[in-house]
Scaffold this motif. Structure first.
Motif, mmCIF file in Angstrom:
data_model
loop_
_atom_site.group_PDB
_atom_site.id
_atom_site.type_symbol
_atom_site.label_atom_id
_atom_site.label_comp_id
_atom_site.label_asym_id
_atom_site.label_seq_id
_atom_site.Cartn_x
_atom_site.Cartn_y
_atom_site.Cartn_z
ATOM 1 N N ALA A 198 -10.533 10.519 -5.343
ATOM 2 C CA ALA A 198 -10.403 9.131 -5.456
ATOM 3 C C ALA A 198 -11.048 8.679 -6.832
ATOM 4 C CB ALA A 198 -11.138 8.205 -4.418
ATOM 5 N N HIS B 269 -13.732 11.270 -1.602
ATOM 6 C CA HIS B 269 -14.448 10.595 -2.660
ATOM 7 C C HIS B 269 -14.268 10.968 -4.044
ATOM 8 C CE1 HIS B 269 -17.739 8.132 -4.323
ATOM 9 N NE2 HIS B 269 -18.307 9.079 -4.783
ATOM 10 N N TRP C 99 0.355 5.283 0.831
ATOM 11 C CA TRP C 99 -0.547 6.078 1.387
ATOM 12 C C TRP C 99 -0.069 7.632 0.829
ATOM 13 C CZ3 TRP C 99 -2.521 5.045 6.936
ATOM 14 C CH2 TRP C 99 -3.076 3.877 6.845
ATOM 15 N N GLU D 255 -8.395 4.200 -3.206
ATOM 16 C CA GLU D 255 -8.984 3.926 -2.213
ATOM 17 C C GLU D 255 -8.937 5.182 -1.183
ATOM 18 O OE1 GLU D 255 -7.931 0.476 -0.002
ATOM 19 O OE2 GLU D 255 -7.322 -0.472 -1.808
ATOM 20 N N THR D 256 -9.754 5.460 -0.120
ATOM 21 C CA THR D 256 -9.653 6.584 0.651
ATOM 22 C C THR D 256 -9.544 6.090 2.398
ATOM 23 O OG1 THR D 256 -11.876 6.475 1.011
ATOM 24 C CG2 THR D 256 -11.004 7.548 -0.943
ATOM 25 N N GLN E 152 0.948 -1.391 -0.198
ATOM 26 C CA GLN E 152 -0.047 -0.054 -0.106
ATOM 27 C C GLN E 152 0.816 1.381 -0.008
ATOM 28 O OE1 GLN E 152 -2.786 -0.072 2.988
ATOM 29 N NE2 GLN E 152 -4.477 -0.836 1.920
ATOM 30 N N VAL F 123 -3.762 4.974 -1.568
ATOM 31 C CA VAL F 123 -4.812 5.099 -0.564
ATOM 32 C C VAL F 123 -4.810 6.645 -0.126
ATOM 33 C CG1 VAL F 123 -5.613 4.635 1.728
ATOM 34 C CG2 VAL F 123 -4.664 3.018 0.275
#
Length: 356
Positions: free
Chosen positions: A43, A40, A6, A49-50, A4, A30
């Motif tokens: 993204a 939202h 971020w 993803e959030t 992942q 993310v």
């Protein structure tokens, strides 16, 4: 290690640009932020993803809990945000990248080198246009040569502006560059702000004036070259006599931490209008002089500076996940060499060296 990646501050312009560049590399991000609606919307642009985190402390807590592989910090001022985020990354041996571009912020990350080396994670600071473009030219020109005597780097950004607020990261960087510095005899010394103005002829034939503006490029160029004398300059630096005359008083006021924080918060809310970029290309430039009289000059030609600021941390994150990093604290080209800039869309233009 988790795969992942971020992006803290994922709803901002830099965060969105990084997410798009990660998606192009097959690495979904993310996006981490405080506003669920904005997360939202952001993204949707990159299939990311959030993660909702109402504060920096909450984001740090989530880093410790979820243990991502790489954290990219776009939240300024970096002198305030980097320590807390790096501490969280160190606890779980997560790699860290930020977009800092002022002397104090880069210095703070460099001071964490030994701690990062002990736990085996990588910190990359200055992963944006200014530091990466100019440092990369320095690394390219110094390949196969001893440490030079003098280095001057110039950044010439060109970027389209979208309507919205300026943001604390940019304001923190600009205020961080208000106190004049240069490297003299290997040490950081005070110098005239917005001095040493030079009229540069760009490789495309256009001209631009750059003047001294000691942002993160100053430290990056010195560390990359080992030069005893280093000056960093920018086309964004005001060159008028009136502005230069005002700077000592402004710099003195900005030494007050309370006044500085207040100013950053207020100016970060200033709204700017959308505008097209001023020229076709952005440029990183360096002139290097060795003790034997050899002088080398070089350019890195790029497109939009903001797009490049998205590409650099995305490419670095990809390489870190692939195990290509080294434990400790670095700037981008110091860690990955001059080829990093080319993998992010840059092209070197290197005139023949001369002897004087």
């Amino acid at each position: 290690m988790s795969a992942q990646i971020w992006v803290l501050g994922g709803t901002g312009r830099s965060g969105r640009a990084i997410a798009e560049q990660l998606a192009q590399r097959g690495l979904p991000a993310v996006l981490v932020g405080r506003d669920a609606n904005r997360l939202h919307t952001a993204a949707e642009q990159s299939a990311a993803e959030t993660l909702l985190a109402p504060s920096l402390a909450a984001a740090a807590s989530e880093i410790r809990r979820q243990r991502p592989g790489v954290v990219i910090n776009t939240v300024g001022p970096f002198t305030e945000t980097a320590p807390a985020v790096v501490d969280a990354c160190r606890d779980v041996r997560c790699h860290y990248i930020d977009l800092a571009n002022d002397v104090a912020a880069l210095s703070a990350v460099f001071d964490m080198h030994d701690a990062a080396t002990r736990v085996g994670h990588t910190l990359v600071t200055g992963a944006g246009f200014g530091v990466t473009a100019t440092e990369s030219v320095v690394v390219k020109l110094c390949e196969g040569r001893p440490a030079p005597l003098r280095v001057r780097v110039d950044m010439v950004p060109s970027l389209a502006m979208e309507e919205g607020t300026v943001g604390e990261a940019l304001i923190g960087t600009l205020l961080g560059g208000l106190e004049g510095h240069r490297i003299t005899e290997g040490r950081l010394t005070r110098a005239q702000m917005f001095g040493d103005a030079v009229r540069l002829t760009l490789p495309d034939g256009s001209q631009v004036t750059t003047a001294s503006m000691p942002l993160g490029e100053l430290l990056a160029a010195q560390r990359a070259s080992g030069a005893r004398h280093v000056l960093s300059a920018s086309s964004e630096a005001p060159s008028s006599f009136v502005i230069r005359a005002m700077m000592p008083a402004v710099s003195t006021l900005m030494r007050s931490e309370r006044l500085r924080s207040f100013t950053v918060r207020r100016l970060a809310r200033v709204r700017v209008k959308a505008r097209e970029r001023s020229r076709d290309h952005s440029w990183g430039h360096a002139t290097i002089i060795w003790a034997d009289g050899e002088t080398r000059e070089g350019w890195l030609r790029l497109g939009d500076a903001q797009e490049y600021t998205g590409a650099v941390p995305a490419e670095i994150a990809k390489r870190l996940l692939a195990g290509e990093g080294s434990p400790g604290a670095y700037t981008p080209a110091a860690l990955f060499g001059s080829a990093l800039a080319e993998s992010c869309g840059g092209e070197y233009l290197l005139p023949r060296p001369v002897r004087r």
